[in-house]
Motif scaffolding. Structure first.
Motif, mmCIF file in Angstrom:
data_model
loop_
_atom_site.group_PDB
_atom_site.id
_atom_site.type_symbol
_atom_site.label_atom_id
_atom_site.label_comp_id
_atom_site.label_asym_id
_atom_site.label_seq_id
_atom_site.Cartn_x
_atom_site.Cartn_y
_atom_site.Cartn_z
ATOM 1 N N SER A 1 13.260 -2.687 -71.446
ATOM 2 C CA SER A 1 11.807 -2.752 -71.579
ATOM 3 C C SER A 1 11.157 -3.099 -70.239
ATOM 4 O O SER A 1 10.089 -2.581 -69.904
ATOM 5 N N GLU A 2 11.833 -3.984 -69.472
ATOM 6 C CA GLU A 2 11.293 -4.334 -68.151
ATOM 7 C C GLU A 2 11.296 -3.123 -67.230
ATOM 8 O O GLU A 2 10.344 -2.899 -66.471
ATOM 9 N N GLN B 1 8.458 -0.861 -68.108
ATOM 10 C CA GLN B 1 7.206 -1.415 -67.617
ATOM 11 C C GLN B 1 7.019 -1.116 -66.130
ATOM 12 O O GLN B 1 5.928 -0.766 -65.676
ATOM 13 N N GLY C 1 5.109 -0.007 -77.970
ATOM 14 C CA GLY C 1 6.479 -0.524 -78.030
ATOM 15 C C GLY C 1 6.632 -1.694 -77.081
ATOM 16 O O GLY C 1 5.848 -2.647 -77.095
ATOM 17 N N PRO C 2 7.628 -1.623 -76.189
ATOM 18 C CA PRO C 2 7.856 -2.734 -75.261
ATOM 19 C C PRO C 2 6.988 -2.683 -74.006
ATOM 20 O O PRO C 2 7.073 -3.566 -73.159
ATOM 21 N N VAL C 3 6.154 -1.640 -73.892
ATOM 22 C CA VAL C 3 5.376 -1.431 -72.669
ATOM 23 C C VAL C 3 3.908 -1.737 -72.934
ATOM 24 O O VAL C 3 3.352 -1.330 -73.965
#
Length: 290
Positions: free
Chosen positions: A2-3, A6, A133-135
């Protein structure tokens, strides 16, 4: 994971504005053979135009961007007409000295007018980011990405699908022959410098609201623009776009996985490595404009 995603999103936003800087600089060098040391000041000028239009005149934020682009175009035309046209035919060293002097004078003027206190531009976008989502990404950065992409496509179409672009490419190939064929070379030079300047101003206008605005903000931007142009191959527009995104990716990954203090250094380390292996840049070719 996820990082990493991003960082990729942040790279797209930053890479779009870097590409605008690179395209503007490579256009001017490729067609006019002029090293534009005022490119960073024009970037700063675009940011201050956003501040003036939005904060002082109270105009709509979305209308401020085209105003900044047009103002950058006009300032670029003035610089070409007053400083570069009288030097037409002079050696490149003389032109470089004049442009360095113009850069120092314009930056000192900005410091005298605005002082050293940083300015900020209010935006109409909500503070809550868009989360997918994760972003997560702010709405302002999405606008910057969309506007930069639109300007990149518009520049490509201008150079490859219009009569002005055809004349610009002909002037790049051989300005004497282009002149004999009826091309107004003086007008092409002025138009080229104005377009390149407007793209630098657009980049500043887009990133000014993201960060803060101060008179020296264009110095590092100019260094990065030169690095992008060298990385992509002098005079190569496609190379400038790709080089802008490569530099942005290097900065994001360097800041995320090494140290934020090495953010700027990581990109230049990659450029040094590329130029050692390929001194002409990654995408250098014989027909460099268009």
């Amino acid at each position: 994971m996820s990082e990493f995603l991003q960082h990729l999103v942040n790279m797209l936003v930053l890479g779009g504005t870097y590409a605008l800087l690179g395209i503007g600089l490579t256009l001017i060098f490729g067609i006019m053979n002029v090293v534009n040391f005022t490119h960073g000041v024009l970037y700063t000028f675009g940011a201050y135009m956003m501040f003036i239009v939005v904060q002082q005149l109270g105009m709509n934020f979305f209308l401020a961007l085209p105003v900044a682009v047009v103002a950058g175009w006009a300032l670029g035309a003035i610089i070409e007409l007053t400083l570069l046209r009288p030097l037409r035919g002079s050696d490149i060293d003389t032109t470089m000295l004049v442009m360095i002097g113009a850069w120092i004078a314009m930056q000192s003027g900005a410091l005298w007018i605005w002082g050293g206190v940083a300015k900020s531009v209010a935006t109409p976008f909500p503070e809550a980011p868009l989360v997918i989502g994760p972003v997560s990404v702010s709405w302002l950065r999405l606008f910057v990405l969309a506007a930069a992409a639109l300007l990149i496509v518009a520049t490509y179409l201008l150079i490859n699908r219009t009569k002005l672009g055809c004349a610009m490419r002909a002037t790049f190939q051989d300005h004497d022959t282009a002149s004999l064929m009826g091309v107004n070379v003086d007008l092409i030079y002025t138009s080229t410098f104005a377009i390149g300047s407007s793209l630098a101003a657009a980049a500043g206008a887009l990133l000014g609201p993201v960060y803060v605005i101060f008179p020296q903000m264009g110095d590092l931007a100019a260094v990065k623009a030169f690095a992008i142009v060298i990385l992509g191959g002098l005079g190569n527009i496609t190379g400038a776009v790709i080089g802008g995104f490569i530099l942005a990716l290097a900065e994001e990954l360097g800041a995320g996985y090494v140290s934020s203090g090495y953010r700027d250094a990581m990109g230049f380390l990659i450029i040094i490595a590329v130029l050692i292996a390929r001194p002409t840049g990654l995408f250098a070719r014989s027909e460099r404009v268009g």
